[in-house]
Enzyme design. Structure first.
Site, PDB file in Angstrom:
ATOM      1  N   ASP A  71     -53.874 -43.018 135.939  1.00  0.00           N
ATOM      2  CA  ASP A  71     -53.075 -41.802 136.070  1.00  0.00           C
ATOM      3  C   ASP A  71     -53.097 -41.370 137.535  1.00  0.00           C
ATOM      4  O   ASP A  71     -53.683 -42.059 138.372  1.00  0.00           O
ATOM      5  CB  ASP A  71     -53.648 -40.688 135.167  1.00  0.00           C
ATOM      6  CG  ASP A  71     -55.023 -40.198 135.620  1.00  0.00           C
ATOM      7  OD1 ASP A  71     -55.574 -40.732 136.609  1.00  0.00           O
ATOM      8  OD2 ASP A  71     -55.543 -39.258 134.998  1.00  0.00           O
ATOM      9  N   ASP A 129     -54.092 -37.908 139.775  1.00  0.00           N
ATOM     10  CA  ASP A 129     -54.722 -36.587 139.670  1.00  0.00           C
ATOM     11  C   ASP A 129     -54.455 -35.766 140.933  1.00  0.00           C
ATOM     12  O   ASP A 129     -54.564 -36.288 142.046  1.00  0.00           O
ATOM     13  CB  ASP A 129     -56.243 -36.756 139.499  1.00  0.00           C
ATOM     14  CG  ASP A 129     -56.603 -37.716 138.374  1.00  0.00           C
ATOM     15  OD1 ASP A 129     -56.448 -37.348 137.203  1.00  0.00           O
ATOM     16  OD2 ASP A 129     -57.027 -38.860 138.681  1.00  0.00           O
ATOM     17  N   ASP A 149     -52.252 -35.557 136.036  1.00  0.00           N
ATOM     18  CA  ASP A 149     -53.048 -34.350 135.801  1.00  0.00           C
ATOM     19  C   ASP A 149     -52.908 -33.424 136.995  1.00  0.00           C
ATOM     20  O   ASP A 149     -53.112 -33.848 138.137  1.00  0.00           O
ATOM     21  CB  ASP A 149     -54.542 -34.691 135.637  1.00  0.00           C
ATOM     22  CG  ASP A 149     -54.853 -35.319 134.280  1.00  0.00           C
ATOM     23  OD1 ASP A 149     -54.004 -35.255 133.372  1.00  0.00           O
ATOM     24  OD2 ASP A 149     -55.964 -35.872 134.134  1.00  0.00           O
TER      25      ASP A 149
HETATM   26  P1  DGT Z   1     -58.315 -43.945 136.965  1.00  0.00           P
HETATM   27  O1  DGT Z   1     -57.377 -42.790 136.849  1.00  0.00           O
HETATM   28  O2  DGT Z   1     -58.595 -44.601 135.652  1.00  0.00           O
HETATM   29  O3  DGT Z   1     -57.885 -44.933 137.987  1.00  0.00           O
HETATM   30  O4  DGT Z   1     -59.739 -43.429 137.468  1.00  0.00           O
HETATM   31  P2  DGT Z   1     -60.164 -42.001 137.956  1.00  0.00           P
HETATM   32  O5  DGT Z   1     -61.451 -42.134 138.643  1.00  0.00           O
HETATM   33  O6  DGT Z   1     -59.053 -41.312 138.678  1.00  0.00           O
HETATM   34  O7  DGT Z   1     -60.493 -41.257 136.604  1.00  0.00           O
HETATM   35  P3  DGT Z   1     -59.789 -40.017 135.910  1.00  0.00           P
HETATM   36  O8  DGT Z   1     -58.370 -39.908 136.320  1.00  0.00           O
HETATM   37  O9  DGT Z   1     -60.058 -40.121 134.443  1.00  0.00           O
HETATM   38  O10 DGT Z   1     -60.610 -38.763 136.406  1.00  0.00           O
HETATM   39  C1  DGT Z   1     -60.807 -38.453 137.759  1.00  0.00           C
HETATM   40  C2  DGT Z   1     -62.025 -37.620 137.906  1.00  0.00           C
HETATM   41  O11 DGT Z   1     -61.802 -36.335 137.371  1.00  0.00           O
HETATM   42  C3  DGT Z   1     -63.215 -38.214 137.176  1.00  0.00           C
HETATM   43  O12 DGT Z   1     -64.338 -38.209 138.000  1.00  0.00           O
HETATM   44  C4  DGT Z   1     -63.529 -37.276 136.091  1.00  0.00           C
HETATM   45  C5  DGT Z   1     -62.804 -36.014 136.455  1.00  0.00           C
HETATM   46  N1  DGT Z   1     -62.193 -35.423 135.260  1.00  0.00           N
HETATM   47  C6  DGT Z   1     -61.324 -35.998 134.417  1.00  0.00           C
HETATM   48  N2  DGT Z   1     -61.011 -35.154 133.429  1.00  0.00           N
HETATM   49  C7  DGT Z   1     -61.686 -34.019 133.670  1.00  0.00           C
HETATM   50  C8  DGT Z   1     -61.768 -32.749 133.023  1.00  0.00           C
HETATM   51  O13 DGT Z   1     -61.148 -32.474 132.007  1.00  0.00           O
HETATM   52  N3  DGT Z   1     -62.593 -31.824 133.619  1.00  0.00           N
HETATM   53  C9  DGT Z   1     -63.278 -32.095 134.767  1.00  0.00           C
HETATM   54  N4  DGT Z   1     -64.053 -31.174 135.307  1.00  0.00           N
HETATM   55  N5  DGT Z   1     -63.218 -33.262 135.371  1.00  0.00           N
HETATM   56  C10 DGT Z   1     -62.435 -34.202 134.843  1.00  0.00           C
HETATM   57 MG    MG Z   2     -57.206 -40.864 137.772  1.00  0.00          MG
END
Ligand code: DGT
Ligand code: MG
Length: 376
Positions: free
Chosen positions: A208, A210, A300
């Protein structure tokens, strides 16, 4: 080899937030295998096994060399027991039987489909995917049959499954950024918009995109997210969205935070094609369905008040395991409670304000790690 393993032990502190974890490392095959076992454990509801495999994988990401023999991990933290067997088997046979079995199992494959339809929302996602499995659902067509019983969010995940399962590229993420900035700036020209998540850590693709939104004047943020999303929706850029309002009474221990957040699926227009030399010539109409000129992308959008911005930035940059370790370190070593709103000293009963991520690391007595060193 005993010299290199001693060295590795000395250089590996126990919490992932105490060490630099680069995006690219030297033991991809083993790390990937351990992460499959971690995901499978979480699909089975075993948090302890999930953590065990995730910690072993995370430690190996920091190794400055490629493992040649399982002897080299004998003194490494979290790399004993079950993980050691996996490491040994891959080093000796190139594959691990257990990993191959897991990858081919009906449970793992069905859970992955369900989890992806749920657009990767951890916790909630796993519980629902497991319920579907227990109800006999094994595939997308099984899910299509119970479509009437799905929530709006689940229907959207199912409808756009093919697109959402494709990784989002950096180029696509940057085009989403232009859309998001354009919408927000049409209401508040000097609003600050930062891409967080994996892309901020240097990843070239993600599941996704963010974003974190803030402004020095808190009034300027009132109603901004709703207006910008409605504007994008009116232009046809949004396929699904759900806005969670700001809340002041969220559980301090939970990973959920109280920031106003929009979980959306965007219809991202395709990049303008380079003018091809034969542009304008009529192509034979082989496929009657009109070509689709957009791709569904999960986005997000998080709004943080200026005073909490640095904590929100640290909290939303990830990785998930890094965040988890940072919170565990804060609580166990520093007796402080960290979330994406702030840092609270449990013994002194006070909050620590911060205007940068560097200040937060300093409050915790940690060496500063740049986003690209947080790929734990
Ligand atoms: P991806 O999108 O799969 O390539 O990997 P990321 O690292 O971007 O993971 P992602 O998009 O699920 O989440 C980014 C960061 O944001 C991760 O460290 C956790 C945090 N995060 C995700 N959802 C929530 C939430 O609902 N609340 C809070 N406080 N943090 C969240
Ligand atoms: Mg992400």
């Amino acid at each position: 080899s005993s010299v290199s393993s001693d060295k590795a032990t000395q250089e590996t502190p126990s919490y992932a937030c105490q060490r630099r974890t680069p995006l690219h490392h030297h033991n991809k095959e083993i790390v990937d295998a351990l992460q499959i076992l971690a995901l499978s454990a979480s699909f089975q509801g075993s948090e302890a096994r999930y953590l065990g495999f995730t910690r072993a994988a995370s430690v190996l990401k920091c190794l400055p060399f490629t493992l040649q023999s399982a002897e080299e991990v004998k003194d490494l933290q979290f790399c004993g027991g079950h993980s050691k067997t996996v490491i040994q088997e891959i080093l000796e046979d190139r594959v691990c039987r257990e990993v191959e079995m897991v990858k081919n199992s009906e449970h793992y494959q069905s859970m992955k489909v369900g989890f992806k339809v749920l657009t990767g929302i951890f916790g909630v996602g796993i519980r629902t995917a497991d319920k579907w499995y227990r109800d006999g659902i094994r595939s997308l067509s099984d899910l299509n049959e119970i479509e009437g019983k799905l929530t709006g969010e689940q229907k959207a995940g199912l409808l756009h499954y093919t697109d959402l399962q494709q990784p989002v590229t950096r180029d696509e993420a940057e085009r989403v950024e232009q859309l998001v900035k354009g919408a927000l700036q049409s209401f508040v020209p000097d609003v600050q918009v930062t891409m967080t998540g994996g892309f901020r850590r240097g990843k070239q693709e993600g599941h996704d995109v963010d974003f974190l939104i803030t402004h020095p004047n808190e009034e300027a943020l009132n109603g901004l997210l709703r207006k910008a999303v409605a504007w994008l929706d009116s232009k046809g850029s949004i396929l699904y969205h759900h806005i969670k309002g700001r809340s002041h009474n969220f559980a301090r221990s939970s990973t959920m935070d109280g920031h106003e957040t929009c979980y959306a699926i965007f219809a991202l227009p395709n990049a303008c094609p380079e003018k091809s030399p034969d542009a304008g010539t009529i192509q034979p109409d082989l496929d009657k369905s009109p070509p689709r000129n957009w791709k569904a992308v999960r986005v997000d959008l998080v709004v943080a008040p200026y005073s909490e911005y640095s904590y929100a930035l640290l909290g939303w940059t990830g990785s998930k395991h890094f965040e988890r370790e940072l919170r565990r370190f804060s609580l166990q070593v520093k007796k402080m409670s960290l979330n994406s709103h702030g840092l609270f000293d449990i013994e002194k009963k006070c909050h620590y304000p911060a205007t940068s991520e560097e200040e937060i690391f300093a409050h915790l007595g940690l060496l500063y790690l740049t986003p690209s060193e947080r790929n734990a």
